[in-house]
Enzyme design. Sequence first.
Site, PDB file in Angstrom:
ATOM      1  N   HIS A  76     -76.208  33.498  87.784  1.00  0.00           N
ATOM      2  CA  HIS A  76     -76.629  32.205  88.353  1.00  0.00           C
ATOM      3  C   HIS A  76     -77.989  31.732  87.843  1.00  0.00           C
ATOM      4  O   HIS A  76     -78.468  30.684  88.252  1.00  0.00           O
ATOM      5  CB  HIS A  76     -76.648  32.285  89.882  1.00  0.00           C
ATOM      6  CG  HIS A  76     -75.271  32.363  90.463  1.00  0.00           C
ATOM      7  ND1 HIS A  76     -74.514  31.256  90.736  1.00  0.00           N
ATOM      8  CD2 HIS A  76     -74.504  33.427  90.772  1.00  0.00           C
ATOM      9  CE1 HIS A  76     -73.335  31.627  91.212  1.00  0.00           C
ATOM     10  NE2 HIS A  76     -73.303  32.950  91.245  1.00  0.00           N
ATOM     11  N   LYS A  84     -69.994  29.993  84.366  1.00  0.00           N
ATOM     12  CA  LYS A  84     -70.706  29.124  85.317  1.00  0.00           C
ATOM     13  C   LYS A  84     -71.418  28.012  84.520  1.00  0.00           C
ATOM     14  O   LYS A  84     -70.755  27.089  84.086  1.00  0.00           O
ATOM     15  CB  LYS A  84     -71.639  29.960  86.191  1.00  0.00           C
ATOM     16  CG  LYS A  84     -70.862  31.033  86.985  1.00  0.00           C
ATOM     17  CD  LYS A  84     -71.707  31.738  87.989  1.00  0.00           C
ATOM     18  CE  LYS A  84     -71.039  32.987  88.560  1.00  0.00           C
ATOM     19  NZ  LYS A  84     -69.785  32.788  89.268  1.00  0.00           N
ATOM     20  N   SER A 102     -76.859  34.317  94.696  1.00  0.00           N
ATOM     21  CA  SER A 102     -76.026  33.116  94.780  1.00  0.00           C
ATOM     22  C   SER A 102     -75.862  32.567  96.191  1.00  0.00           C
ATOM     23  O   SER A 102     -75.530  31.406  96.362  1.00  0.00           O
ATOM     24  CB  SER A 102     -74.654  33.391  94.174  1.00  0.00           C
ATOM     25  OG  SER A 102     -74.003  34.399  94.906  1.00  0.00           O
TER      26      SER A 102
END
Length: 396
Positions: free
Chosen positions: A214, A244, A186
């Site tokens: 991610h 996310k 990330s």
Amino acid sequence: MTSQNLHKFLTENLDTLREQGLYNEIDVVESPNGPMIKLNGKKLINLSSNNYLGLATDDCLKEVAITAIQDWGVGAGAVRTINGTLQVHTRLEEKLAEFKGTEAAISYQSGFNCNMAAISAVMDKNDAILSDELNHASIIDGCRLSKAKIIRVNHSDMDDLRQKAKEAKESGLYNKIMVITDGVFSMDGDIAKLPEIVDIAEEFDLITYVDDAHGSGVLGNGAGTVKHFGLQEKVDFQIGTLSKAIGVVGGYVAGKKELIDWLKVRSRPFLFSTAVTPADAVAATKAIEILMESKELNERLWENGDYLKKGLQDLGFDIGHSETPITPCIIGEEKATQQFSKRLFEEGVYAKSIVFPTVPKGTGRVRNMPTTAHTKEMLDQAIAVYEKVGKEIGII
Ligand SMILES: Cc1ncc(COP(=O)(O)O)c(C=O)c1O
């Protein structure tokens, strides 16, 4: 009377952090966490969220969440193993398995919790874990909790991984050995070298564990890093977060049915903590359905990512070696990085500075997270602000 010892510990340490400028005052956001946000009454272009696909504020997801509250209530009511599991949670898990291309999946209350749960359910003090040095804090804590021997591997260094896997295997000291990595890192936006990791794992009989917080929603047309490399059959643990790209909250493990069966009886956050709310489960299920039905959100994310990257690179910023929409602007010195982020804020761009100890000393950066929900106008405006502030501070 409360503890004087605790008081002394807290005040001394807080004072030290404040003196060193390391105490993080958390900003209060006065609007939904979309592509534009409001802070201190000021509207800003938001380049700091992990809301990759804009789903956190999606109207359709809001609607299904409201209906779920009406149908199921606001809370799950009890731990799933004690009071039965709500259908909405099992539906979510079925959808997750389909999404990830695995036999089964199990959901947790967060991605962080998931790493606490899954690693220690399988690994113990007689085992070893080969862990990339840039792995996320929750992976590190999950490894520590398991009491397995943690062997740090240089970041994405396949020679180092092979050497350490060989040594661990040949030492005969360990019952099981795991290799564990973020799918997408990330802080830099680089992708784990999964094909090589899987080869090494096959050679030395390693358990493979990929935390794709991610990468899901981003790579592999949205299905994640493992799918991106076509390795669904070769990775034991596919970990993800629902907070996310999926836009809601929660975490999950996807894998073989026997693994998921084991986690249901041996992973402590599943056994001893209540699940996410019905609204969360239903909204996350819907978000995955949206992702599986159409590539549009994913394609727009990449378009926006490429657009911002090119804009910043053309201006002369060092964007490191990102391979994903995560776009760091590496400034270097910590104070200069913070000053840069502060000036961006004043000019209308919210992009947080990330400095030591989150990244190595001297590699301070402002990290930009373009999303599907940003318009070209917003990105152009952000690039213009970067140009102004970059020239002013002498970075470009
Ligand atoms: C690799 C990785 N794993 C896990 C997490 C935690 O996810 P969650 O916010 O769902 O707890 C993060 C979040 O930053 C992450 O980057």
